[in-house]
Design an enzyme around this catalytic site. Structure first.
Site, PDB file in Angstrom:
ATOM      1  CD  GLN A 173      49.791   7.035  48.448  1.00  0.00           C
ATOM      2  OE1 GLN A 173      50.135   6.236  49.307  1.00  0.00           O
ATOM      3  NE2 GLN A 173      49.912   8.326  48.639  1.00  0.00           N
TER       4      GLN A 173
ATOM      5  CB  SER B 189      29.863  10.519  49.250  1.00  0.00           C
ATOM      6  OG  SER B 189      30.293  11.858  49.293  1.00  0.00           O
TER       7      SER B 189
ATOM      8  CE  LYS C 193      43.077   7.414  49.788  1.00  0.00           C
ATOM      9  NZ  LYS C 193      42.922   7.816  48.373  1.00  0.00           N
TER      10      LYS C 193
ATOM     11  CB  ALA D  95      48.492  11.084  50.726  1.00  0.00           C
ATOM     12  N   GLY D  96      47.096  13.491  49.202  1.00  0.00           N
ATOM     13  CA  GLY D  96      46.395  14.750  49.442  1.00  0.00           C
ATOM     14  C   GLY D  96      44.954  14.403  49.730  1.00  0.00           C
ATOM     15  CG  HIS D  97      43.933  11.940  52.339  1.00  0.00           C
ATOM     16  ND1 HIS D  97      44.142  10.975  53.287  1.00  0.00           N
ATOM     17  CD2 HIS D  97      44.450  11.432  51.197  1.00  0.00           C
ATOM     18  CE1 HIS D  97      44.767   9.947  52.745  1.00  0.00           C
ATOM     19  NE2 HIS D  97      44.973  10.196  51.471  1.00  0.00           N
TER      20      HIS D  97
ATOM     21  CG  ASP E 184      43.546  11.659  44.134  1.00  0.00           C
ATOM     22  OD1 ASP E 184      44.027  11.901  45.247  1.00  0.00           O
ATOM     23  OD2 ASP E 184      44.182  11.825  43.068  1.00  0.00           O
ATOM     24  CD  GLU E 185      40.744   5.613  45.681  1.00  0.00           C
ATOM     25  OE1 GLU E 185      41.261   6.406  46.498  1.00  0.00           O
ATOM     26  OE2 GLU E 185      41.366   4.677  45.141  1.00  0.00           O
TER      27      GLU E 185
ATOM     28  CB  THR F 100      52.894   4.925  45.395  1.00  0.00           C
ATOM     29  OG1 THR F 100      53.754   5.703  46.234  1.00  0.00           O
ATOM     30  CG2 THR F 100      52.018   4.006  46.233  1.00  0.00           C
TER      31      THR F 100
ATOM     32  CG  LEU G 273      25.427   9.228  42.843  1.00  0.00           C
ATOM     33  CD1 LEU G 273      25.719   7.923  42.116  1.00  0.00           C
ATOM     34  CD2 LEU G 273      24.217   9.065  43.760  1.00  0.00           C
TER      35      LEU G 273
ATOM     36  CB  THR H 176      50.915  17.560  41.721  1.00  0.00           C
ATOM     37  OG1 THR H 176      49.868  16.739  41.188  1.00  0.00           O
ATOM     38  CG2 THR H 176      51.883  16.700  42.499  1.00  0.00           C
ATOM     39  N   GLY H 177      48.130  19.567  41.865  1.00  0.00           N
ATOM     40  CA  GLY H 177      47.280  20.423  41.037  1.00  0.00           C
ATOM     41  C   GLY H 177      47.111  19.932  39.608  1.00  0.00           C
TER      42      GLY H 177
HETATM   43  P1  GDP Z   1      41.488  11.242  48.772  1.00  0.00           P
HETATM   44  O1  GDP Z   1      42.915  11.425  48.400  1.00  0.00           O
HETATM   45  O2  GDP Z   1      41.006   9.854  48.550  1.00  0.00           O
HETATM   46  O3  GDP Z   1      41.185  11.742  50.170  1.00  0.00           O
HETATM   47  O4  GDP Z   1      40.643  12.149  47.771  1.00  0.00           O
HETATM   48  P2  GDP Z   1      40.979  13.678  47.339  1.00  0.00           P
HETATM   49  O5  GDP Z   1      40.678  14.562  48.486  1.00  0.00           O
HETATM   50  O6  GDP Z   1      42.322  13.762  46.745  1.00  0.00           O
HETATM   51  O7  GDP Z   1      39.957  13.863  46.144  1.00  0.00           O
HETATM   52  C1  GDP Z   1      38.590  13.687  46.313  1.00  0.00           C
HETATM   53  C2  GDP Z   1      37.876  14.997  45.951  1.00  0.00           C
HETATM   54  O8  GDP Z   1      36.503  14.760  45.871  1.00  0.00           O
HETATM   55  C3  GDP Z   1      38.054  16.074  47.005  1.00  0.00           C
HETATM   56  O9  GDP Z   1      38.077  17.318  46.373  1.00  0.00           O
HETATM   57  C4  GDP Z   1      36.778  15.949  47.862  1.00  0.00           C
HETATM   58  O10 GDP Z   1      36.417  17.144  48.499  1.00  0.00           O
HETATM   59  C5  GDP Z   1      35.797  15.570  46.814  1.00  0.00           C
HETATM   60  N1  GDP Z   1      34.658  14.751  47.232  1.00  0.00           N
HETATM   61  C6  GDP Z   1      34.619  13.671  48.040  1.00  0.00           C
HETATM   62  N2  GDP Z   1      33.400  13.110  48.014  1.00  0.00           N
HETATM   63  C7  GDP Z   1      32.653  13.866  47.184  1.00  0.00           C
HETATM   64  C8  GDP Z   1      31.317  13.784  46.698  1.00  0.00           C
HETATM   65  O11 GDP Z   1      30.560  12.874  47.030  1.00  0.00           O
HETATM   66  N3  GDP Z   1      30.915  14.743  45.814  1.00  0.00           N
HETATM   67  C9  GDP Z   1      31.720  15.764  45.422  1.00  0.00           C
HETATM   68  N4  GDP Z   1      31.231  16.668  44.589  1.00  0.00           N
HETATM   69  N5  GDP Z   1      32.981  15.863  45.840  1.00  0.00           N
HETATM   70  C10 GDP Z   1      33.442  14.912  46.692  1.00  0.00           C
HETATM   71  P1  IMO Z   2      45.883   9.973  47.798  1.00  0.00           P
HETATM   72  O1  IMO Z   2      46.189   9.428  49.177  1.00  0.00           O
HETATM   73  C1  IMO Z   2      46.532   9.739  43.519  1.00  0.00           C
HETATM   74  C2  IMO Z   2      50.494   8.524  42.120  1.00  0.00           C
HETATM   75  C3  IMO Z   2      51.327   9.543  41.396  1.00  0.00           C
HETATM   76  C4  IMO Z   2      52.096   8.641  40.463  1.00  0.00           C
HETATM   77  C5  IMO Z   2      52.354   7.407  41.315  1.00  0.00           C
HETATM   78  C6  IMO Z   2      53.716   7.379  41.980  1.00  0.00           C
HETATM   79  O2  IMO Z   2      45.611  11.427  47.765  1.00  0.00           O
HETATM   80  O3  IMO Z   2      44.857   9.133  47.133  1.00  0.00           O
HETATM   81  P2  IMO Z   2      54.774   8.708  44.026  1.00  0.00           P
HETATM   82  O4  IMO Z   2      54.962  10.178  44.245  1.00  0.00           O
HETATM   83  O5  IMO Z   2      53.960   8.041  45.082  1.00  0.00           O
HETATM   84  O6  IMO Z   2      56.072   7.984  43.782  1.00  0.00           O
HETATM   85  O7  IMO Z   2      53.969   8.611  42.629  1.00  0.00           O
HETATM   86  O8  IMO Z   2      51.336   7.399  42.312  1.00  0.00           O
HETATM   87  N1  IMO Z   2      50.003   8.931  43.470  1.00  0.00           N
HETATM   88  C7  IMO Z   2      48.740   9.277  43.746  1.00  0.00           C
HETATM   89  N2  IMO Z   2      47.678   9.397  42.928  1.00  0.00           N
HETATM   90  N3  IMO Z   2      46.380   9.932  44.847  1.00  0.00           N
HETATM   91  C8  IMO Z   2      47.424   9.783  45.688  1.00  0.00           C
HETATM   92  O9  IMO Z   2      47.284   9.825  47.013  1.00  0.00           O
HETATM   93  C9  IMO Z   2      48.684   9.475  45.132  1.00  0.00           C
HETATM   94  N4  IMO Z   2      49.922   9.276  45.649  1.00  0.00           N
HETATM   95  C10 IMO Z   2      50.719   8.934  44.625  1.00  0.00           C
HETATM   96  O10 IMO Z   2      50.531  10.481  40.712  1.00  0.00           O
HETATM   97  O11 IMO Z   2      51.279   8.252  39.387  1.00  0.00           O
HETATM   98 MG    MG Z   3      44.075  12.621  47.124  1.00  0.00          MG
END
Ligand code: GDP
Ligand code: IMO
Ligand code: MG
Length: 423
Positions: A224, A412, A16, A39-41, A13-14, A239, A331, A300-301
Site C-alpha cells: 500500500q 524508472s 514498489k 496488495a498487487g505488486h 501502486d507506486e 487500509t 517517468l 481488482t482491475g
Molecule cells: P506496486 O503495488 O507499488 O508494486 O505497484 P503496481 O505493480 O500495482 O503498479 C505499478 C505499475 O507500474 C505496474 O504495472 C508496473 O509494471 C508498472 N511500472 C513500474 N515502474 C514503471 C515505469 O517506470 N514505467 C512504466 N511504464 N511502468 C512501470
Molecule cells: P499495493 O501494495 C492501492 C486501497 C483500496 C481502498 C483502501 C482500503 O498494490 O500498493 P482494503 O482492501 O485494504 O481494506 O482497501 O485501500 N488499497 C490499495 N490501493 N494499492 C494497494 O496495494 C492497495 N491496497 C489497498 O483500493 O481504497
Molecule cells: Mg499495486
C-alpha cells in the site's frame, strides 16, 4: 546495502514491486511486514509478467530468502493459490526460499463477507476496499479474537477456535441479510490449506534476528502507501495497517535502531484506486494514461484515478517515514505531455497548506496550487543512464525530489529491470 525499508510515498501502486525486484539483487532477505492480498505488486522479468499479492517480490531471485512477517494478514487459500500460480510460471516456492510467521493473522471467509457487507451498508460513503477481508481481519486482531497461523496449522485447535468464531460471525452475517457459512466447509478448506502451509510456518522473529547476527542485508517490502496508513492516511479512506516505515519494525520484530535506510517509491504523477480525497486528480491525465492501457489495478482491475504529482503529499510522506532516498517510477508516462503540473501547496478558502490536513473532508475541498514544467516530449523508455535522459526530464526529476525533500536515487522509465536508472 544494510537494512532498508521500502515504502510507498503516495496512495499505493507506486511501483514498489518493480523496485523491490531490482534492489533484491543487493539484499539477502526480503520481508513483507504489513497488509495482505489487497496488495498487487507487478514485476516484469523479460517478457514474463508476475503479480505478487502476499509473497514478497524478492521471490523472483532464486537464491534469496523471502519472509512474511507477523504484521501481515494471510488469506491461506489465496497464498496456496499464489504458490501454485508461481509454480506454473516455473518459480519454485519452497521452505528454503519462503517462510511465514506463526503469529501472522488469518483471513477467514467471514472477514471477506463482512468487508463486502459493510461496504454495501456505507452506500455512497463506501471506502472502495479490495473486498479481501483486510479490515475485519485487523479488527479481530485488535479485538483479540483473531486466529493466527499457529492456530491454522493445528487441526484440532483450528476446529475449536473456528467453531466459536463462526457462531458469532454467522449471527452477524444473518443480521446483515447475508448467508451464514458452513463450519464443515470452512474447516475442510482451511485444514487443507493449513496442511500445505505448515512446512513454511515458523518463528520469523527469531529467524530474522539470526539473519541480522550473521550480518546479512534485509529489505523490508512495504505494501500500500503512506496515505493508506491507518494512522497517517486519509482516514477513513485507508487500509487497516501501518503501511509506513514504523510498520516494518512492529510487523517484523526488528528494532528501529537496526534499520539503516528508508527508500520512498513514488510515481512521477499520482494515482489512487478506491474512494477518498485526491487533490490533484485530473481527467486529462487519467484519459491519457488509461488510453495507453496503463493504470488499471493489479488486484481488482479497477481503473486507477490519476492526477498530477503532489509534492505536498510526498513531502509529508518523507516526514512520516523518514525517507532518505527516492525511487521515481513511471517517468515515461509523462513523455507526451506538453506542460506538466506539480502541486506545491493546497488552498482551502483563505488558508494555505504546506502539509496534508488530517481532516479528509478538508482535504477533499483543497485546491492545488500548481507550478508548471515544460514537458520533454520525447520517449525516455530506452534511456539507460542519467546522461541519456532529456534535460527537461532531468530538471523535472530534480525538482520533484527537492520538493519532496529527499535524495533522488532511482529513476524508472519502464516496467523492466533494465529500465532502471541509478542516479
Ligand atoms: P506496486 O503495488 O507499488 O508494486 O505497484 P503496481 O505493480 O500495482 O503498479 C505499478 C505499475 O507500474 C505496474 O504495472 C508496473 O509494471 C508498472 N511500472 C513500474 N515502474 C514503471 C515505469 O517506470 N514505467 C512504466 N511504464 N511502468 C512501470
Ligand atoms: P499495493 O501494495 C492501492 C486501497 C483500496 C481502498 C483502501 C482500503 O498494490 O500498493 P482494503 O482492501 O485494504 O481494506 O482497501 O485501500 N488499497 C490499495 N490501493 N494499492 C494497494 O496495494 C492497495 N491496497 C489497498 O483500493 O481504497
Ligand atoms: Mg499495486
Amino acid at each position: 546495502m544494510a537494512n532498508t525499508i521500502l515504502v510507498g510515498a503516495q496512495w499505493g501502486d507506486e511501483g514498489k514491486g518493480k523496485i523491490i525486484d531490482v534492489l533484491t539483487e543487493q539484499a539477502d532477505v526480503v520481508v513483507r511486514y504489513a497488509g495482505g492480498n489487497n496488495a498487487g505488486h507487478t514485476v516484469w522479468v523479460g517478457k514474463q509478467k508476475y503479480v505478487l499479492h502476499l509473497i514478497p517480490s524478492g521471490i523472483l531471485r532464486k537464491e534469496k530468502l523471502c519472509v512474511i512477517g507477523n504484521g501481515v494478514v494471510v488469506d491461506p487459500i489465496g497464498l496456496v493459490n499464489e504458490i501454485n500460480g508461481l509454480a506454473k510460471l516455473k518459480v519454485k516456492v519452497t521452505p528454503k526460499n519462503f517462510v511465514l510467521s506463526e503469529t501472522a493473522h488469518v483471513v477467514l471467509p467471514y472477514h471477506r463477507e463482512l468487508d463486502s457487507q459493510r461496504e454495501v451498508l456505507k452506500g455512497k460513503n463506501k471506502i472502495g476496499t479490495t473486498k479481501r477481508g483486510i479490515g475485519p481481519t485487523y479488527g479481530d486482531k485488535a479485538a483479540r479474537v483473531g486466529l493466527r497461523m499457529i492456530d491454522l496449522v493445528d487441526p484440532a485447535r483450528l476446529e475449536e477456535k473456528l467453531s466459536r468464531r463462526l457462531k458469532e460471525n454467522n449471527e452477524v452475517l444473518k443480521a446483515l441479510g447475508a448467508k451464514p457459512l458452513s463450519l464443515k466447509q470452512v474447516l475442510a478448506d482451511y485444514q487443507a490449506a493449513g496442511k500445505t502451509l505448515k512446512p513454511f510456518v515458523t518463528n520469523t522473529v527469531v529467524l530474522l534476528h539470526e539473519v541480522m547476527r550473521r550480518g546479512e542485508d534485509m529489505l523490508f517490502e512495504g505494501a500500500q502507501g503512506t496515505f493508506l496508513d491507518i494512522d497517517h492516511g486519509t482516514y477513513p479512506y485507508v487500509t487497516s495497517s501501518n503501511t509506513t516505515a514504523g510498520g516494518a519494525c512492529t510487523g517484523s520484530g526488528i528494532p528501529p535502531h537496526r534499520m539503516d535506510r528508508v527508500v520512498g517509491v513514488m510515481k512521477a504523477y499520482t494515482t489512487r484506486v478506491g474512494e477518498g480525497p485526491l487533490p490533484t486528480e485530473n481527467q486529462e491525465i487519467s484519459d491519457l494514461l488509461h488510453g495507453m492501457g496503463r493504470e488499471f489495478g493489479a488486484t481488482t482491475g479497477r481503473p486507477r484515478r490519476c492526477g498530477w504529482f503532489d509534492s505536498v503529499a510526498t513531502r509529508h510522506a518523507t516526514m512520516v517515514n523518514g525517507i532518505d532516498d527516492l525511487a521515481v517510477t513511471n517517468l515515461d508516462g509523462l513523455d507526451t505531455v506538453e506542460t506538466i503540473k506539480v502541486c506545491i501547496a493546497y488552498r482551502h478558502g483563505k488558508k494555505r497548506y504546506d502539509f496534508v490536513p488530517n481532516d479528509a473532508e478538508v482535504l477533499a475541498q483543497c485546491e492545488p496550487v500548481y507550478a508548471e514544467f515544460e514537458g520533454w516530449r520525447t520517449p525516455t523508455d530506452k534511456c539507460k543512464s542519467w546522461k541519456q535522459l532529456p534535460a527537461k526530464a532531468q530538471k523535472y526529476l530534480k525538482a520533484i525530489a527537492e520538493l519532496t525533500g529527499a535524495k533522488l536515487y532511482i529513476a524508472s522509465v519502464g516496467p523492466g529491470r533494465d529500465q532502471t536508472i541509478f542516479v
